[in-house]
Motif scaffolding. Sequence first.
Motif, PDB file in Angstrom:
ATOM      1  N   VAL A  24      43.212  25.204  51.570  1.00 34.08           N
ATOM      2  CA  VAL A  24      42.415  25.468  52.764  1.00 34.08           C
ATOM      3  C   VAL A  24      42.440  26.956  53.110  1.00 34.08           C
ATOM      4  CG1 VAL A  24      44.171  25.137  54.570  1.00 34.08           C
ATOM      5  CG2 VAL A  24      41.814  24.525  55.040  1.00 34.08           C
ATOM      6  N   ILE A  25      43.552  27.615  52.797  1.00 34.06           N
ATOM      7  CA  ILE A  25      43.608  29.072  53.009  1.00 34.06           C
ATOM      8  C   ILE A  25      42.771  29.783  51.952  1.00 34.06           C
ATOM      9  CG2 ILE A  25      45.084  31.107  53.166  1.00 34.06           C
ATOM     10  CD1 ILE A  25      47.361  29.365  54.065  1.00 34.06           C
ATOM     11  N   TYR A  26      42.911  29.368  50.696  1.00 32.85           N
ATOM     12  CA  TYR A  26      42.116  29.969  49.615  1.00 32.85           C
ATOM     13  C   TYR A  26      40.623  29.911  49.940  1.00 32.85           C
ATOM     14  CZ  TYR A  26      46.186  29.966  46.440  1.00 32.85           C
ATOM     15  OH  TYR A  26      47.400  30.191  45.844  1.00 32.85           O
ATOM     16  N   ASN A  27      40.181  28.785  50.453  1.00 33.95           N
ATOM     17  CA  ASN A  27      38.758  28.602  50.740  1.00 33.95           C
ATOM     18  C   ASN A  27      38.244  29.536  51.833  1.00 33.95           C
ATOM     19  OD1 ASN A  27      38.373  26.630  48.826  1.00 33.95           O
ATOM     20  ND2 ASN A  27      38.688  24.926  50.233  1.00 33.95           N
ATOM     21  N   ALA A  28      39.172  30.068  52.613  1.00 30.40           N
ATOM     22  CA  ALA A  28      38.768  30.963  53.697  1.00 30.40           C
ATOM     23  C   ALA A  28      38.772  32.429  53.286  1.00 30.40           C
ATOM     24  CB  ALA A  28      39.701  30.771  54.897  1.00 30.40           C
ATOM     25  N   LEU A  29      39.373  32.732  52.130  1.00 29.55           N
ATOM     26  CA  LEU A  29      39.594  34.131  51.758  1.00 29.55           C
ATOM     27  C   LEU A  29      38.566  34.647  50.752  1.00 29.55           C
ATOM     28  CD1 LEU A  29      43.485  34.145  51.270  1.00 29.55           C
ATOM     29  CD2 LEU A  29      42.185  34.733  53.324  1.00 29.55           C
ATOM     30  N   PRO A  30      38.111  35.890  50.940  1.00 28.96           N
ATOM     31  CA  PRO A  30      37.304  36.546  49.911  1.00 28.96           C
ATOM     32  C   PRO A  30      38.198  36.954  48.752  1.00 28.96           C
ATOM     33  CG  PRO A  30      37.741  38.068  51.697  1.00 28.96           C
ATOM     34  CD  PRO A  30      38.298  36.746  52.125  1.00 28.96           C
ATOM     35  N   ARG A  31      37.594  37.352  47.648  1.00 26.63           N
ATOM     36  CA  ARG A  31      38.368  37.658  46.442  1.00 26.63           C
ATOM     37  C   ARG A  31      39.393  38.765  46.680  1.00 26.63           C
ATOM     38  NH1 ARG A  31      36.284  37.926  40.267  1.00 26.63           N
ATOM     39  NH2 ARG A  31      38.220  38.669  39.343  1.00 26.63           N
ATOM     40  N   LYS A  32      39.019  39.779  47.465  1.00 25.83           N
ATOM     41  CA  LYS A  32      39.916  40.907  47.715  1.00 25.83           C
ATOM     42  C   LYS A  32      41.219  40.435  48.352  1.00 25.83           C
ATOM     43  CE  LYS A  32      40.204  45.302  50.196  1.00 25.83           C
ATOM     44  NZ  LYS A  32      39.496  46.263  51.088  1.00 25.83           N
ATOM     45  N   GLU A  33      41.116  39.528  49.297  1.00 30.90           N
ATOM     46  CA  GLU A  33      42.319  39.014  49.956  1.00 30.90           C
ATOM     47  C   GLU A  33      43.076  38.060  49.041  1.00 30.90           C
ATOM     48  OE1 GLU A  33      43.703  39.934  52.769  1.00 30.90           O
ATOM     49  OE2 GLU A  33      42.097  41.409  53.039  1.00 30.90           O
ATOM     50  N   GLU A  72      43.404  38.310  45.864  1.00 29.38           N
ATOM     51  CA  GLU A  72      44.182  39.117  44.933  1.00 29.38           C
ATOM     52  C   GLU A  72      45.460  39.642  45.576  1.00 29.38           C
ATOM     53  OE1 GLU A  72      41.403  42.058  43.747  1.00 29.38           O
ATOM     54  OE2 GLU A  72      40.385  40.758  42.282  1.00 29.38           O
ATOM     55  N   ARG A  73      45.450  39.730  46.898  1.00 27.49           N
ATOM     56  CA  ARG A  73      46.632  40.219  47.610  1.00 27.49           C
ATOM     57  C   ARG A  73      47.722  39.153  47.699  1.00 27.49           C
ATOM     58  NH1 ARG A  73      46.314  44.289  51.425  1.00 27.49           N
ATOM     59  NH2 ARG A  73      44.109  43.831  51.766  1.00 27.49           N
ATOM     60  N   ILE A  74      47.312  37.875  47.714  1.00 28.70           N
ATOM     61  CA  ILE A  74      48.294  36.811  47.984  1.00 28.70           C
ATOM     62  C   ILE A  74      48.458  35.812  46.822  1.00 28.70           C
ATOM     63  CG2 ILE A  74      48.060  36.918  50.474  1.00 28.70           C
ATOM     64  CD1 ILE A  74      46.242  34.230  48.513  1.00 28.70           C
ATOM     65  N   PHE A  75      47.780  36.038  45.679  1.00 25.35           N
ATOM     66  CA  PHE A  75      47.785  34.996  44.649  1.00 25.35           C
ATOM     67  C   PHE A  75      49.164  34.757  44.047  1.00 25.35           C
ATOM     68  CE2 PHE A  75      47.665  38.586  41.837  1.00 25.35           C
ATOM     69  CZ  PHE A  75      48.164  38.150  40.624  1.00 25.35           C
ATOM     70  N   MET A  76      50.094  35.706  44.222  1.00 30.28           N
ATOM     71  CA  MET A  76      51.446  35.514  43.694  1.00 30.28           C
ATOM     72  C   MET A  76      52.312  34.649  44.620  1.00 30.28           C
ATOM     73  SD  MET A  76      51.760  36.890  40.725  1.00 30.28           S
ATOM     74  CE  MET A  76      53.528  37.098  40.528  1.00 30.28           C
ATOM     75  N   CYS A  77      51.854  34.422  45.832  1.00 29.42           N
ATOM     76  CA  CYS A  77      52.622  33.597  46.780  1.00 29.42           C
ATOM     77  C   CYS A  77      52.642  32.140  46.292  1.00 29.42           C
ATOM     78  CB  CYS A  77      52.003  33.661  48.175  1.00 29.42           C
ATOM     79  SG  CYS A  77      52.018  35.319  48.902  1.00 29.42           S
ATOM     80  N   LYS A  78      53.788  31.538  46.420  1.00 26.63           N
ATOM     81  CA  LYS A  78      53.938  30.185  45.893  1.00 26.63           C
ATOM     82  C   LYS A  78      53.647  29.099  46.917  1.00 26.63           C
ATOM     83  CE  LYS A  78      57.359  31.502  42.379  1.00 26.63           C
ATOM     84  NZ  LYS A  78      58.727  31.268  41.858  1.00 26.63           N
ATOM     85  N   TRP A 115      50.404  32.711  54.394  1.00 27.08           N
ATOM     86  CA  TRP A 115      50.134  32.934  55.822  1.00 27.08           C
ATOM     87  C   TRP A 115      50.950  34.114  56.351  1.00 27.08           C
ATOM     88  CZ3 TRP A 115      46.317  31.791  58.781  1.00 27.08           C
ATOM     89  CH2 TRP A 115      46.442  31.814  60.169  1.00 27.08           C
ATOM     90  N   ASP A 116      52.219  34.158  56.016  1.00 26.68           N
ATOM     91  CA  ASP A 116      53.075  35.252  56.482  1.00 26.68           C
ATOM     92  C   ASP A 116      52.595  36.599  55.938  1.00 26.68           C
ATOM     93  OD1 ASP A 116      54.607  33.455  57.863  1.00 26.68           O
ATOM     94  OD2 ASP A 116      56.236  33.370  56.385  1.00 26.68           O
ATOM     95  N   THR A 117      52.128  36.606  54.692  1.00 29.99           N
ATOM     96  CA  THR A 117      51.612  37.843  54.092  1.00 29.99           C
ATOM     97  C   THR A 117      50.375  38.334  54.833  1.00 29.99           C
ATOM     98  OG1 THR A 117      52.452  37.236  51.907  1.00 29.99           O
ATOM     99  CG2 THR A 117      50.710  38.887  51.986  1.00 29.99           C
ATOM    100  N   LEU A 118      49.492  37.411  55.162  1.00 31.19           N
ATOM    101  CA  LEU A 118      48.283  37.771  55.902  1.00 31.19           C
ATOM    102  C   LEU A 118      48.628  38.317  57.286  1.00 31.19           C
ATOM    103  CD1 LEU A 118      45.954  34.758  55.009  1.00 31.19           C
ATOM    104  CD2 LEU A 118      45.764  37.106  54.177  1.00 31.19           C
TER     105      LEU A 118
END
Length: 273
Positions: free
Chosen positions: A87-96, A98-104, A110-113
């Motif tokens: 549900v978070i992925y669906n809200a994010l553009p590609r740029k964002e 790429e910032r969080i894709f390593m989060c497990k 959410w904390d990173t954002l």
Amino acid sequence: MESEKYLEGQSMQRPPLFESDGFIYWKNRFETYVKSKDLDLWHVITYGDFPPIQNNPETKKDEIVPFDKQNDDLKKKLAKNNEAKMVIYNALPRKEYERIFMCKTAKEIWDTLLITHQGNSQVKDNKIDLLVQQYEQFTIPEEESIDNAFARFNTIITSLKALDEGFSSKNYVRKFLRALHPKWRAKVTAIEESKDLTSLSLDELIGNLKVYEVIIKKDSEMVKGKREQNRSLALKAKKESSDEDSSTSDSEDEEYSMAVRDSRNFSKDEEDL
């Protein structure tokens, strides 16, 4: 075409599209969206993944359960972990993304954002201090409409609430009344005398003031109309007076010319004699 519908918020199947410039606005909308869909998802986002734990009826203790021994209820619960991330992925553009894709986990995302766009605790405190200062110094200029003033005021208080969940104030109504221009003094006094300000909502106050604003505007237009009418009458009277003076002056000039001519004719007759 689909993206336009998404941006306009016409799709209830997808969360609000991420806005870095209006992060607080997006965060509140996103939270409301997730809670409206599934409270378990919001729990995962804010507190972390559900662990694969079940109570062992024999030992009566919570134990980690291997995947092949998990019952359907536990599997459904654990599926919330991935649903929360999606549900978070669906809200994010590609740029964002790429910032969080390593989060497990969804909580890590959410904390990173929050840290990236809202700042750490120190940045957050600085923003709160700035907003509190804006709140305390809030005033409404004479010519500003109630709608515009309320929009500015509401931005401040909603931003404060979003940054500090512990922020609360019961004096919004009093603050807004005190911020009004002195031309509202009579109305402010009437409201204070007739209303219980501790139970009066801000929305109710704004509605009350907007009704009075219409009355003020009509009275102002009437006064302006009378002034213009009086000014027009004064200019007309002045013009008429000027025309009369001009007519009188022309008449006097004509009489003087005739007198001069008569005098000259008289002198010439004397010379002839």
